[in-house]
Scaffold this motif. Structure first.
Motif, short mmCIF file in Angstrom:
data_model
loop_
_atom_site.label_atom_id
_atom_site.label_comp_id
_atom_site.label_asym_id
_atom_site.label_seq_id
_atom_site.Cartn_x
_atom_site.Cartn_y
_atom_site.Cartn_z
N GLU A 71 0.83 -1.19 0.00
CA GLU A 71 0.00 0.00 0.00
C GLU A 71 0.87 1.25 0.00
O GLU A 71 2.05 1.20 0.34
CB GLU A 71 -0.94 0.01 1.21
CG GLU A 71 -0.25 0.07 2.55
CD GLU A 71 -1.26 0.04 3.70
OE1 GLU A 71 -2.42 0.42 3.48
OE2 GLU A 71 -0.87 -0.36 4.81
N ARG A 72 0.25 2.34 -0.37
CA ARG A 72 0.96 3.61 -0.33
C ARG A 72 1.29 3.94 1.12
O ARG A 72 0.41 3.90 1.98
CB ARG A 72 0.11 4.73 -0.95
CG ARG A 72 -0.10 4.58 -2.45
CD ARG A 72 -0.65 5.88 -3.04
NE ARG A 72 -1.91 6.25 -2.44
CZ ARG A 72 -3.11 5.89 -2.91
NH1 ARG A 72 -3.18 5.14 -4.00
NH2 ARG A 72 -4.21 6.27 -2.31
N PRO A 73 2.54 4.27 1.41
CA PRO A 73 2.90 4.54 2.81
C PRO A 73 2.31 5.83 3.31
O PRO A 73 2.22 6.82 2.59
CB PRO A 73 4.43 4.62 2.75
CG PRO A 73 4.74 5.00 1.34
CD PRO A 73 3.66 4.38 0.49
N HIS A 74 1.87 5.83 4.55
CA HIS A 74 1.36 7.04 5.17
C HIS A 74 2.53 7.88 5.65
O HIS A 74 3.65 7.37 5.84
CB HIS A 74 0.42 6.71 6.33
CG HIS A 74 1.05 5.87 7.40
ND1 HIS A 74 1.91 6.38 8.34
CD2 HIS A 74 0.96 4.54 7.66
CE1 HIS A 74 2.32 5.43 9.16
NE2 HIS A 74 1.78 4.29 8.76
N PRO A 75 2.35 9.17 5.85
CA PRO A 75 3.45 10.03 6.30
C PRO A 75 4.05 9.53 7.60
O PRO A 75 3.35 9.20 8.55
CB PRO A 75 2.77 11.39 6.50
CG PRO A 75 1.58 11.36 5.60
CD PRO A 75 1.10 9.93 5.61
N LEU A 79 10.08 2.73 6.39
CA LEU A 79 10.18 1.93 5.17
C LEU A 79 11.55 1.29 5.07
O LEU A 79 12.57 1.88 5.44
CB LEU A 79 9.93 2.81 3.95
CG LEU A 79 8.60 3.57 3.90
CD1 LEU A 79 8.53 4.42 2.63
CD2 LEU A 79 7.42 2.62 3.97
N SER A 80 11.56 0.07 4.54
CA SER A 80 12.82 -0.61 4.25
C SER A 80 13.36 -0.11 2.91
O SER A 80 12.68 0.62 2.17
CB SER A 80 12.59 -2.12 4.18
OG SER A 80 11.75 -2.43 3.07
N LEU A 81 14.59 -0.50 2.58
CA LEU A 81 15.15 -0.13 1.27
C LEU A 81 14.31 -0.70 0.14
O LEU A 81 14.12 -0.06 -0.90
CB LEU A 81 16.60 -0.63 1.17
CG LEU A 81 17.62 0.07 2.08
CD1 LEU A 81 18.99 -0.59 1.94
CD2 LEU A 81 17.70 1.55 1.73
N PHE A 82 13.79 -1.92 0.36
CA PHE A 82 12.91 -2.54 -0.65
C PHE A 82 11.65 -1.71 -0.83
O PHE A 82 11.23 -1.47 -1.97
CB PHE A 82 12.56 -3.96 -0.19
CG PHE A 82 11.58 -4.66 -1.09
CD1 PHE A 82 11.93 -5.07 -2.36
CD2 PHE A 82 10.28 -4.90 -0.66
CE1 PHE A 82 11.03 -5.72 -3.19
CE2 PHE A 82 9.37 -5.55 -1.47
CZ PHE A 82 9.74 -5.96 -2.74
N ARG A 89 4.71 0.23 0.75
CA ARG A 89 5.02 -0.47 2.00
C ARG A 89 4.47 -1.88 1.93
O ARG A 89 3.32 -2.09 1.52
CB ARG A 89 4.39 0.28 3.18
CG ARG A 89 4.71 -0.29 4.55
CD ARG A 89 4.29 0.69 5.62
NE ARG A 89 4.57 0.20 6.96
CZ ARG A 89 3.63 -0.18 7.82
NH1 ARG A 89 2.35 -0.10 7.48
NH2 ARG A 89 3.95 -0.60 9.03
N HIS A 90 5.28 -2.87 2.32
CA HIS A 90 4.88 -4.27 2.22
C HIS A 90 4.84 -4.92 3.61
O HIS A 90 5.72 -4.69 4.43
CB HIS A 90 5.88 -5.05 1.35
CG HIS A 90 5.93 -4.59 -0.07
ND1 HIS A 90 6.62 -3.45 -0.46
CD2 HIS A 90 5.35 -5.10 -1.20
CE1 HIS A 90 6.48 -3.29 -1.77
NE2 HIS A 90 5.72 -4.26 -2.23
#
Length: 222
Positions: A71-75, A79-82, A89-90
């Motif tokens: 999904e789109r990351p929230h502010p 986050l990982s490098l991936f 975001r996974h």
């Protein structure tokens, strides 16, 4: 797994390892499905896919499945490098719930996400007493556990019945600081007990409102 007549299933988080990353990157777009919210509506900007058969799950129970949500990351999300590379975001989890049990990837992901609430309550419970047991004796610890569970219930009902706004969702540490440990003095006068709270305490109005609401609750019927 069936135990004592109960149909028990697990749902646990899984690290986004290199094999998982390879599987995610090779997954065809047609196999991603819209993620759902708890009320059954589509979750904006989120998708779910099953990776079962694409990741080696040797060593896990037979029937274990692996599912990923992106999904789109929230502010402010970590986050990982991936995730940075993919721009999403996974989160990955394992479960042994079969398809025949209503176990679509979308349903399983909603159910698993709901576990965060359970984990929050367990964490709060540890801050309310059962994170530490005071004795080497079973009976003492059993009593301590019952008292801790009672405290958890009382805090839960206090948030629902007596508090508003931020405090209605506050965790035990915050409630302890703002309401439960407030400096006050109990006085008598006119055949009544009065709790006198410091006039400078920032949450004195919230505490007074909680006491008034508590006094207004209907008495239990025998």
């Amino acid at each position: 797994m069936r135990e004592y007549g109960l149909n028990l299933r697990f749902s646990v988080g899984h690290a986004v390892t290199e094999p998982v990353r390879r599987a995610i990157r090779s997954l065809p777009g047609a196999l991603w499905h819209p993620a759902l919210d708890q009320n059954g509506t589509m979750r904006d900007g989120a998708e779910v896919a099953e990776l079962t058969g694409m990741v080696d799950l040797a060593g896990y129970p037979v029937g274990t499945r692996i599912t990923v949500r992106r999904e789109r990351p929230h502010p402010g999300a970590q986050l990982s490098l991936f995730d940075h590379d993919e721009g999403l975001r996974h989160q990955v989890f394992l479960t042994d719930t079969p398809y025949s049990g209503g176990g679509s990837a979308q349903f399983l992901e909603v159910r698993h996400r709901g576990h965060a609430t359970v984990e929050d309550h367990i964490r709060c419970g540890k801050n309310t007493g059962f994170g530490r047991f005071p004795s080497r004796h079973f009976d003492v610890n059993a009593t301590w556990l019952e008292l801790s569970l009672t405290a958890i219930d009382l805090l839960a009902w206090a948030r629902v019945l007596l508090l508003d706004g931020e405090l209605a969702a506050a965790e035990p540490k915050k409630l302890r600081y703002r309401l439960l440990h407030v400096a006050a003095r109990l006085t008598r006068g006119g055949r009544r007990l009065r709790l006198r709270i410091s006039a400078t305490w920032p949450w004195r109005h919230e505490l007074a409102t909680a006491f008034h609401r508590l006094a207004a609750l209907p008495r239990p019927v025998d």
